[in-house]
Design a protein around this motif. Sequence first.
Motif: not given
Length: 485
Positions: A43-50, A104-112, A128-136
């Motif tokens: 979904n769009e929310a996934y594209l936004t957070v990634t 071109g660099t990586y950002d540190t993120h923490y997920w549940s 498999i449906l993955q539901h993620t929450v960004n807990i950074t």
Amino acid sequence: MEPASGDTRILDTVSAIDFEELLASSPNPYVLFDRDYAIVWMNEAYLTVTMRDREEIIGRNLFEAFPSEGESFRKLNGSLRRVIETGKSDEIAHIRYDIANPYGTYDTHYWSATHTPLCNPDGSVACILQHTVNITELEELRRLRDTAGVVERARSVEKRYQSAADELVRVKNLIEQAPGFVAVLTGPEHRFLLANAAYRSLLGNRELVGRTVSEAIPEIVEQGFVDTLDKVMNTGRPYFGNRELVALTQPDTGARQEFHLEFIFQPISEPSGDVTGVFVQGYDVTEEVEAQDRQKLLINELNHRVKNTLAIVQSLAQQSFGKLGERAGLDIFLARLAALASAHNLLTDCNWKMADLETIVQQSLAATAGSDTTRYSVEGPIVTLHPQEAVALAMIIHELATNALKYGALSNDKGRVAIDWELHEADGSPRLILDWRESGGPPVEQPDQPGFGSRLISRGFGNRDDRVSLEYNRDGLHCHLEASP
């Protein structure tokens, strides 16, 4: 059973919902993988957070689209594998998974993450449906909290350290100002770790800290003190120096000066028992030793002059009594002079301070009754007497022993004399009780009138509160003396 009309309306409403559109519109990130972890939908929310475009990741393997390694890979791969194997949901409460940014660099993120299986009619897992929450942000808050705790602990440690540092400064100041000399030596080479002002002054203010004893004070090597330090290190036993003579070179003049030092080399032991250094502490007693030497010299000179005076008196007595033919009286007089000289010798040995009562009695008996100690016994506690009392007691014992030789227990082969004493407290002050008892001698009779010896004995030590009694018992003379020592 037919559903009620209300239930029918609910079922119709549910069947009319487009769940794909519902998930696509959800503010929560969702992504769908097949069994090979290929991304088939998001979904769009996934594209936004990634921070990715749909065309960029659709159809790609999860780990190709979002590379990962180490702990992050093991956690995510393990969770997806469990879902496929068990057909049940699986959760990852906390996982670090870095995401590439547009720069071109990586950002540190923490997920549940929650992984939910979508199964085929036969029960096998299709997707498999993955539901993620960004807990950074939560992780950063937790880190800030931990950091604040670390800072607080660091402040507490710093405060304790500062307190310990202040205490160390106070201790060093106390050691620096100590009247006696103090030094701390470390290691087998005896290197100076600390030396206070008194120690530096004794050595002419040489540079000491950081240098070995052999380097800083080479003149004491030949005097054996480095060997003594080695022995203390090797044995772990302290060494006590009692007024030892030490020759030190004065740095400014190069002259040697002798000192008498009272000191201790104390081994410094670790909890393991290893000796790692030596603590040196002591005092310069040169002036005290020199003063005592001068005093001893003066006392010896005084004693020499007293003996000369006694010799002159003895010579005069011999000339006077000899002309009158009074040989018996002369012998008595000379014996009394000898007793007086013996008492002076004893006091000289004690620097005219205090003399031991037992030594006075033993020497007086030996001078009069001879060396046969089976004829008399001496018993009592340790008592010291001032010079006046010591001379008086020596004369009393001499008179009693002379009388015993002539008329009493020591005049035959069977008689004995017992001398004993003790200390009693009377009105807060000590009182000496001394008894002279004779036995086994000839019958004793009281003289018609007291002679010089009896009068000398009855004076005691010459103090007003002295009490002396002479009992002329048939079985032997008993002299009882009470005096303040």
